[in-house]
Design an enzyme around this catalytic site. Structure first.
Site, PDB file in Angstrom:
ATOM      1  CB  SER A   1      -0.787   0.153   1.345  1.00 31.30           C
ATOM      2  OG  SER A   1      -1.483   1.281   1.424  1.00 31.30           O
ATOM      3  CG  HIS A   2       0.707   4.384  -3.007  1.00 32.41           C
ATOM      4  ND1 HIS A   2       0.237   3.427  -3.664  1.00 32.41           N
ATOM      5  CD2 HIS A   2       1.572   4.985  -3.587  1.00 32.41           C
ATOM      6  CE1 HIS A   2       0.628   3.069  -4.776  1.00 32.41           C
ATOM      7  NE2 HIS A   2       1.201   4.562  -4.961  1.00 32.41           N
ATOM      8  CB  VAL A   3      -1.253   4.673   3.431  1.00 29.22           C
ATOM      9  CG1 VAL A   3      -1.560   5.243   4.842  1.00 29.22           C
ATOM     10  CG2 VAL A   3      -1.682   5.766   2.379  1.00 29.22           C
TER      11      VAL A   3
END
Length: 125
Positions: A12-14
């Site tokens: 995930s980007h986060v």
């Protein structure tokens, strides 16, 4: 620790999204090896090839279902897949639903074919 039949990698980007999804999956799949890579240095939004590669290497399974949140995560994941001898199934499915379904099925000792059949309706085309 003995090798697991199947594992899961989440990208995930986060960081918090990846960690939260891992926590959710652990509730239904306590015996499934789940690793993740999320965000980049200093908590910024993005993905890191190195972190993804580490998540794959540190996963105790030889065969891994990999889930991602956005296209650039997929690109880094594809590069990391090329750098491992493990069998990685890159799944183009809704990340939460796909990973949750897969984790529950792995925990239930479902076959690869059953897992893939259950993922088909969740795949993004």
């Amino acid at each position: 620790m003995s090798k697991k039949r199947f594992g899961i990698v989440i990208v995930s980007h986060v960081k918090e999204l990846a960690a939260g999804l891992e926590a959710l999956l652990a509730e239904v799949a306590k015996e499934v090896e789940i690793t993740y890579a999320g965000g980049i240095e200093e908590g910024a939004i993005g993905t890191s090839f190195e972190a993804i590669h580490t998540a794959i290497v540190e996963n105790d399974a030889d065969k891994i279902f990999a889930f991602y949140d956005l296209g650039s995560a997929k690109i880094n994941l594809e590069m990391a897949i090329e750098m491992t001898d493990k069998t990685i199934y890159l799944i183009d499915a809704a990340v939460v639903e796909g990973a949750y379904t897969t984790a529950a099925l792995i925990q239930a000792d479902a076959s690869f074919e059953t897992i893939m059949d259950q993922l088909k309706p969740l795949c993004i085309k």
